[in-house]
Design an enzyme around this catalytic site. Structure first.
Site, short mmCIF file in Angstrom:
data_model
loop_
_atom_site.label_atom_id
_atom_site.label_comp_id
_atom_site.label_asym_id
_atom_site.label_seq_id
_atom_site.Cartn_x
_atom_site.Cartn_y
_atom_site.Cartn_z
N ASP A 95 4.44 -7.42 -10.22
CA ASP A 95 3.19 -8.14 -10.49
C ASP A 95 1.96 -7.24 -10.60
OD1 ASP A 95 2.89 -7.25 -7.90
OD2 ASP A 95 3.27 -9.19 -6.98
N GLU A 117 12.40 -8.87 -10.13
CA GLU A 117 11.62 -9.52 -9.06
C GLU A 117 10.78 -10.66 -9.63
OE1 GLU A 117 8.25 -7.94 -6.39
OE2 GLU A 117 10.02 -7.26 -5.33
N GLU A 131 -2.38 -10.33 -8.40
CA GLU A 131 -0.92 -10.29 -8.61
C GLU A 131 -0.31 -11.65 -8.90
OE1 GLU A 131 -2.57 -8.76 -6.17
OE2 GLU A 131 -2.06 -6.64 -6.28
N HIS A 212 -3.60 -2.80 2.07
CA HIS A 212 -4.28 -2.38 0.84
C HIS A 212 -4.67 -3.53 -0.09
CE1 HIS A 212 -0.14 -2.92 -0.56
NE2 HIS A 212 -0.68 -3.18 -1.73
N ARG A 214 -6.30 -6.25 -2.33
CA ARG A 214 -7.66 -6.39 -2.83
C ARG A 214 -8.37 -7.61 -2.24
NH1 ARG A 214 -8.71 -3.49 -7.94
NH2 ARG A 214 -7.06 -1.96 -8.07
N HIS A 244 -3.84 3.85 2.53
CA HIS A 244 -3.72 3.81 1.07
C HIS A 244 -4.86 4.61 0.43
CE1 HIS A 244 -3.56 2.03 -2.96
NE2 HIS A 244 -2.39 1.49 -2.65
C1 UD1 Z 1 -1.73 -1.59 -6.91
C2 UD1 Z 1 -1.26 -2.97 -7.37
C3 UD1 Z 1 -0.76 -3.78 -6.18
C4 UD1 Z 1 0.27 -3.03 -5.38
C5 UD1 Z 1 -0.30 -1.68 -5.00
C6 UD1 Z 1 0.76 -0.89 -4.26
C7 UD1 Z 1 -2.48 -3.94 -9.25
C8 UD1 Z 1 -3.59 -4.83 -9.67
N1 UD1 Z 1 -2.37 -3.71 -7.94
O1 UD1 Z 1 -2.89 -1.78 -6.14
O2 UD1 Z 1 -0.18 -4.97 -6.67
O3 UD1 Z 1 0.57 -3.77 -4.23
O4 UD1 Z 1 -0.68 -0.97 -6.18
O5 UD1 Z 1 0.25 0.21 -3.59
O6 UD1 Z 1 -1.73 -3.48 -10.08
N2 UD1 Z 1 -5.15 6.01 -5.83
C9 UD1 Z 1 -5.03 7.39 -5.82
N3 UD1 Z 1 -3.76 7.94 -5.89
C10 UD1 Z 1 -2.64 7.20 -5.96
C11 UD1 Z 1 -2.77 5.80 -5.97
C12 UD1 Z 1 -4.03 5.22 -5.92
O7 UD1 Z 1 -6.02 8.10 -5.72
O8 UD1 Z 1 -1.56 7.78 -6.00
C13 UD1 Z 1 -6.51 5.39 -5.78
C14 UD1 Z 1 -7.30 5.61 -7.09
O9 UD1 Z 1 -8.65 5.77 -6.77
C15 UD1 Z 1 -7.08 4.27 -7.81
C16 UD1 Z 1 -7.10 3.31 -6.64
O10 UD1 Z 1 -6.39 3.99 -5.59
O11 UD1 Z 1 -8.06 4.00 -8.78
C17 UD1 Z 1 -6.52 1.95 -6.89
O12 UD1 Z 1 -5.21 2.01 -7.45
P1 UD1 Z 1 -4.66 0.71 -8.26
O13 UD1 Z 1 -3.27 0.98 -8.71
O14 UD1 Z 1 -5.65 0.29 -9.31
O15 UD1 Z 1 -4.67 -0.45 -7.21
P2 UD1 Z 1 -3.92 -0.62 -5.84
O16 UD1 Z 1 -4.90 -1.22 -4.91
O17 UD1 Z 1 -3.21 0.64 -5.47
N1 UDP Z 2 5.62 3.01 1.62
C1 UDP Z 2 5.72 4.41 1.60
N2 UDP Z 2 4.77 5.16 2.25
C2 UDP Z 2 3.73 4.59 2.91
C3 UDP Z 2 3.61 3.17 2.91
C4 UDP Z 2 4.57 2.41 2.24
O1 UDP Z 2 6.66 4.96 1.02
O2 UDP Z 2 2.89 5.33 3.47
C5 UDP Z 2 6.63 2.22 0.90
C6 UDP Z 2 7.25 1.06 1.66
O3 UDP Z 2 8.42 1.46 2.34
C7 UDP Z 2 7.55 0.04 0.56
C8 UDP Z 2 6.48 0.32 -0.48
O4 UDP Z 2 5.94 1.60 -0.18
O5 UDP Z 2 8.80 0.30 -0.05
C9 UDP Z 2 5.42 -0.73 -0.41
O6 UDP Z 2 4.32 -0.32 -1.17
P1 UDP Z 2 2.90 -0.99 -1.02
O7 UDP Z 2 2.74 -1.56 0.34
O8 UDP Z 2 1.90 0.03 -1.48
O9 UDP Z 2 2.91 -2.12 -2.14
P2 UDP Z 2 3.39 -3.65 -2.18
O10 UDP Z 2 4.82 -3.71 -1.76
O11 UDP Z 2 2.47 -4.44 -1.32
O12 UDP Z 2 3.20 -4.01 -3.62
#
Ligand code: UD1
Ligand code: UDP
Length: 405
Positions: A95, A117, A131, A212, A214, A244
């Protein structure tokens, strides 16, 4: 048949990894991998561990990216990737903005789409945001809907979508079981993990935290931080919180919680150390989706810091409890689990309703036109006709036909 998997975030990578390996092993299929790089470092560590070498990397991530800017880069980049690779079938997961953008780009090129999923629902567009909307839209466009549970399949069936539905179990359980086996077989790895976490006092109980979402930005995170600050007053616990990388999470969490001796704010952990900590934890406090699906395999209680969940199976099975983000509720439930052995004991030893380790194999069987082995749902949720492992023939889409299917 050439199958292209498109994904871009940490959870998608963990959940697609076993499926990609299964596609690579199937003689009938050829595999192409496109990573969008919606996440950068959190994605790359997963690709490294599972030894996945992308054919295409769109590298779209920007610091503090907006959803619309991200989606514009994604649709453009994915469209070019589809034109270059010309897959017969595309798989997306879950999602995220990557999943929605990839589904749309695929649909508009009239390439059949499989949604891994599929069918998770809260039916509340604000939670989780965005999502809930993303997955409903992806499901509408999909030719095949790989539902992790019979409850997810029932949601899809009730929506009268055009895709075919198959109950598979969740691939996250495939990934987790494989990772646990690798940890158990490797004494050096276990020694490295012990060294990595040598700062933890083994006499204290471990609370593992992630957050994490939103919709929790602002007051939700304020409540979560207040609860953690209070819980850190207990001298019999260690709290580890891998924070995160989203700046909207990092800034308030570090500003509010840095400096407590038994509250460790650390960088996001690689998958193996995170699995090792889940195994070591007494309880997990999270708003994550994937962790709700993993923890039951490890017999760990999970308190979910959300008001609603699209994963009701574990709540029904008793391994997960919703506590929202109000500090008093979080504190009360954590203390109850830590101080009441009987309440704690009720979480352990229950079966995982989300999977049995065979989800990837079932999806590949379906792609190859074989009848997949049934996924027997191990939950207290009622049996469903699709639990038999057969596609439910919904209304097949007239305009989309998959090569080789
Ligand atoms: C995204 C997904 C969410 C998922 C989450 C898992 C959407 C709308 N949201 O949210 O469904 O649960 O990922 O973690 O798709 N960033 C870094 N390095 C990284 C990752 C993120 O710096 O490796 C920072 C960046 O500033 C980036 C921000 O995090 O712009 C947000 O990342 P983004 O993927 O847009 O949203 P998440 O909140 O991570
Ligand atoms: N996870 C990880 N390192 C971390 C936190 C989570 O590898 O520091 C793994 C966790 O085991 C799970 C996945 O990341 O498999 C979940 O990711 P996240 O919580 O970012 O996203 P969501 O599942 O809510 O979309």
């Amino acid at each position: 048949m050439k199958v292209m998997c498109i994904f871009g975030t940490r959870p998608e990578a963990i959940k697609m990894a076993p499926l990609i390996k299964a596609i690579e092993a199937a003689p009938e299929l050829s595999s192409a991998v496109c990573v969008t790089g919606q996440h950068r470092s959190m994605l790359d560590q997963v690709l490294g561990f599972f030894d996945i070498k992308p054919d295409i990397d769109l590298d779209v991530m920007r610091p503090d990216q907006s959803l619309n800017g991200l989606m514009a880069r994604l649709v453009t980049g994915i469209d070019e990737a589809l034109a270059d690779v010309r897959p017969d079938y595309v798989l997306v997961h879950g999602d995220t903005t990557t999943a929605l953008s990839a589904a749309l780009a695929t649909f508009q090129r009239r390439i059949p789409l499989g949604h891994v999923e599929a069918g998770l629902r809260t039916y509340d567009l604000a939670q989780p945001w965005p999502e809930e909307m993303n997955r409903q839209l992806v499901d509408r466009m999909a030719h095949r809907l790989f539902a992790p549970t019979s409850r997810a399949a029932a949601n899809l069936e009730a929506e009268r979508l055009s895709g075919e539905i198959l109950v598979t179990g969740n691939t996250v359980v495939d990934a987790l079981l494989g990772t646990l086996a690798r940890i158990d077989a490797d004494a050096d790895l276990r020694a490295r993990l012990d060294r990595q976490f040598s700062f933890l006092d083994p006499a204290r109980r471990l609370i593992l935290v992630t957050g994490h979402r939103r919709e929790n930005f602002g007051s939700g995170f304020e409540g979560i931080c207040n609860a953690l600050d209070d819980l850190a007053d207990r001298d019999d616990v260690e709290i580890v919180y891998p924070v995160h990388l989203n700046p909207n999470v990092r800034e308030p969490v570090f500003a509010r919680l840095a400096g407590r001796a038994n509250l460790h704010l650390v960088a996001p952990l690689d998958y193996v150390p995170f699995v090792a900590l889940m195994r070591r934890a007494s309880l997990i406090l999270t708003d994550s989706g994937g962790i709700q699906e993993e923890a039951p395999t490890l017999g760990k209680p999970v308190l979910v810091m959300r008001e609603v969940t699209e994963r009701p199976e574990a709540v029904a099975a008793g391994t997960v409890q919703l506590v929202g983000t109000s500090p008093s509720r979080i504190i009360e439930q954590v203390n109850r689990l830590l101080d009441d052995a009987e309440a704690y004991g009720r979480f352990a030893g229950l079966p995982n309703p989300y999977g049995d380790g065979g989800a990837s194999r079932r999806i590949v069987d379906a792609l190859c036109g074989r009848v997949p082995a049934p996924f027997i749902t191990l939950s207290a949720s009622p049996a469903h006709p699709m639990d038999g492992g057969h596609f439910l023939p919904c209304r097949p889409s007239a305009s989309l036909s998959a090569a080789g299917t």
